[in-house]
Each structure stands twice: as structure tokens, then as C-alpha cells.
Design a protein around this motif. Structure first.
Motif, short mmCIF file in Angstrom:
data_model
loop_
_atom_site.label_atom_id
_atom_site.label_comp_id
_atom_site.label_asym_id
_atom_site.label_seq_id
_atom_site.Cartn_x
_atom_site.Cartn_y
_atom_site.Cartn_z
N GLY A 113 -4.23 -2.08 7.85
CA GLY A 113 -4.49 -3.50 7.69
C GLY A 113 -5.24 -3.77 6.39
O GLY A 113 -5.44 -2.88 5.56
N PRO A 114 -5.69 -5.01 6.21
CA PRO A 114 -6.38 -5.39 4.98
C PRO A 114 -7.76 -4.76 4.82
O PRO A 114 -8.33 -4.80 3.73
CB PRO A 114 -6.49 -6.91 5.09
CG PRO A 114 -6.39 -7.20 6.54
CD PRO A 114 -5.52 -6.14 7.13
N ASP A 115 -8.28 -4.17 5.88
CA ASP A 115 -9.59 -3.52 5.82
C ASP A 115 -9.47 -2.04 5.44
O ASP A 115 -10.46 -1.30 5.49
CB ASP A 115 -10.32 -3.65 7.15
CG ASP A 115 -9.52 -3.10 8.32
OD1 ASP A 115 -8.29 -2.92 8.17
OD2 ASP A 115 -10.11 -2.87 9.38
N ALA A 116 -8.29 -1.59 5.03
CA ALA A 116 -8.06 -0.19 4.70
C ALA A 116 -7.70 -0.04 3.23
O ALA A 116 -7.09 -0.92 2.63
CB ALA A 116 -6.95 0.37 5.57
N MET A 164 0.85 -1.17 0.00
CA MET A 164 0.00 0.00 0.00
C MET A 164 0.90 1.23 0.00
O MET A 164 1.82 1.33 0.80
CB MET A 164 -0.89 -0.03 1.25
CG MET A 164 -1.80 1.15 1.36
SD MET A 164 -2.93 1.07 2.77
CE MET A 164 -3.91 -0.34 2.37
N HIS A 165 0.61 2.14 -0.91
CA HIS A 165 1.39 3.37 -1.03
C HIS A 165 0.44 4.56 -1.01
O HIS A 165 -0.71 4.46 -1.44
CB HIS A 165 2.19 3.38 -2.33
CG HIS A 165 3.15 2.24 -2.42
ND1 HIS A 165 4.33 2.21 -1.72
CD2 HIS A 165 3.10 1.08 -3.11
CE1 HIS A 165 4.97 1.09 -2.00
NE2 HIS A 165 4.23 0.38 -2.83
N ALA A 166 0.93 5.68 -0.51
CA ALA A 166 0.13 6.89 -0.43
C ALA A 166 1.04 8.10 -0.53
O ALA A 166 2.27 7.97 -0.52
CB ALA A 166 -0.63 6.93 0.89
N GLN A 167 0.42 9.24 -0.62
CA GLN A 167 1.14 10.50 -0.53
C GLN A 167 0.33 11.45 0.33
O GLN A 167 -0.89 11.28 0.46
CB GLN A 167 1.41 11.08 -1.92
CG GLN A 167 0.18 11.31 -2.75
CD GLN A 167 0.57 11.77 -4.15
OE1 GLN A 167 1.61 12.39 -4.36
NE2 GLN A 167 -0.28 11.48 -5.12
N PRO A 168 0.98 12.41 0.95
CA PRO A 168 0.23 13.37 1.76
C PRO A 168 -0.90 14.00 0.93
O PRO A 168 -0.72 14.34 -0.23
CB PRO A 168 1.28 14.41 2.15
CG PRO A 168 2.56 13.62 2.17
CD PRO A 168 2.42 12.67 1.01
N GLY A 169 -2.07 14.07 1.55
CA GLY A 169 -3.25 14.59 0.86
C GLY A 169 -4.21 13.49 0.45
O GLY A 169 -5.39 13.75 0.21
N ASP A 170 -3.71 12.26 0.33
CA ASP A 170 -4.60 11.12 0.05
C ASP A 170 -5.45 10.84 1.28
O ASP A 170 -5.21 11.36 2.37
CB ASP A 170 -3.80 9.87 -0.29
CG ASP A 170 -3.16 9.92 -1.67
OD1 ASP A 170 -3.52 10.80 -2.48
OD2 ASP A 170 -2.29 9.06 -1.93
N TRP A 171 -6.45 10.00 1.10
CA TRP A 171 -7.35 9.61 2.18
C TRP A 171 -7.14 8.15 2.53
O TRP A 171 -7.02 7.31 1.65
CB TRP A 171 -8.80 9.81 1.76
CG TRP A 171 -9.18 11.25 1.66
CD1 TRP A 171 -9.05 12.06 0.57
CD2 TRP A 171 -9.74 12.04 2.69
NE1 TRP A 171 -9.49 13.31 0.86
CE2 TRP A 171 -9.94 13.33 2.15
CE3 TRP A 171 -10.11 11.79 4.01
CZ2 TRP A 171 -10.48 14.37 2.90
CZ3 TRP A 171 -10.65 12.82 4.74
CH2 TRP A 171 -10.83 14.10 4.20
N LEU A 172 -7.13 7.85 3.83
CA LEU A 172 -7.13 6.48 4.30
C LEU A 172 -8.55 6.17 4.74
O LEU A 172 -9.12 6.89 5.56
CB LEU A 172 -6.15 6.29 5.46
CG LEU A 172 -6.05 4.86 5.98
CD1 LEU A 172 -5.42 3.96 4.92
CD2 LEU A 172 -5.25 4.81 7.27
N VAL A 173 -9.13 5.13 4.17
CA VAL A 173 -10.49 4.72 4.51
C VAL A 173 -10.40 3.32 5.10
O VAL A 173 -9.92 2.40 4.45
CB VAL A 173 -11.41 4.72 3.27
CG1 VAL A 173 -12.80 4.27 3.63
CG2 VAL A 173 -11.42 6.10 2.62
N VAL A 174 -10.85 3.21 6.35
CA VAL A 174 -10.86 1.92 7.04
C VAL A 174 -12.31 1.47 7.12
O VAL A 174 -13.15 2.13 7.71
CB VAL A 174 -10.25 2.03 8.46
CG1 VAL A 174 -10.26 0.66 9.13
CG2 VAL A 174 -8.83 2.59 8.39
N LYS A 175 -12.58 0.36 6.47
CA LYS A 175 -13.95 -0.17 6.41
C LYS A 175 -14.39 -0.68 7.76
O LYS A 175 -13.58 -1.20 8.53
CB LYS A 175 -14.05 -1.30 5.38
CG LYS A 175 -13.64 -0.89 3.99
CD LYS A 175 -14.59 0.13 3.42
CE LYS A 175 -14.21 0.51 2.01
NZ LYS A 175 -15.10 1.49 1.44
#
Length: 93
Positions: free
Chosen positions: A53-56, A1-12
Motif C-alpha cells: 500500500g501507500p505506507d510501504a 512500485m517495482h522491486a527485485q528479489p533481495g530488495d527490502w519492503l519497509v511498511v511504515k
């Protein structure tokens, strides 16, 4: 999993009756965008360090905006259906 500042993390939510949690990623663990992520949570403005985790999932601003618009459109269709009486099932005895 990769991201950059400004992205959103969504945890189900782990159950149907638990909502998802959303947070804005304010920092990532490496130049490649690897975890851990520093996240400011939308619900309470709390900042925490997260190893997802896998739920994100990580979503860009454009992706989360599109999902929100789909949700709004679906809700409006359901409201219109309810107002017209087309979606109401009655039980006759």
C-alpha cells in the motif's frame, strides 16, 4: 512500485508508537518487478504475499544499510549528549 528479489519492503507504522515492519523480497509478480511480492518478514521469518500500500517503500540493500547507519549514528550522538548532560532539561521549582 517495482522491486527485485533481495530488495527490502519497509511498511511504515501507521502511528508513531507502532514500529515499521521490514521484510526481504524473495519473489516478484512479474519480470518487470511488479507486485505482488513474496516477502520473508524479519520479525518472525514468516513468508507472505503482499500487495504493498501507500505506507510501504522498496529499498535496495545499499539504501537500507545507509538508513541503518544513519540511525546508529543518530542514536550514538544522542547517547553522547545525554552522557555529557547537554541534552537534559531540568525543571526548577
Amino acid at each position: 512500485m517495482h522491486a527485485q528479489p533481495g530488495d527490502w519492503l519497509v511498511v511504515k507504522g501507521v502511528r508513531v508508537d507502532l514500529p515499521e515492519h521490514r521484510g526481504r523480497i524473495v519473489a516478484v509478480g512479474s519480470p518487470e518487478g511488479d507486485p505482488p511480492f513474496t516477502v520473508r518478514w524479519l520479525a518472525d521469518d514468516h513468508v507472505s504475499t503482499v500487495f504493498p500500500g501507500p505506507d510501504a517503500v522498496v529499498l535496495t540493500e545499499a539504501e537500507i544499510t545507509a538508513l541503518d547507519e544513519q540511525d546508529r549514528a543518530r542514536l550514538e550522538r544522542l547517547r553522547a549528549l545525554r552522557r555529557s548532560g547537554g541534552g537534559v532539561h531540568s525543571v526548577r521549582r
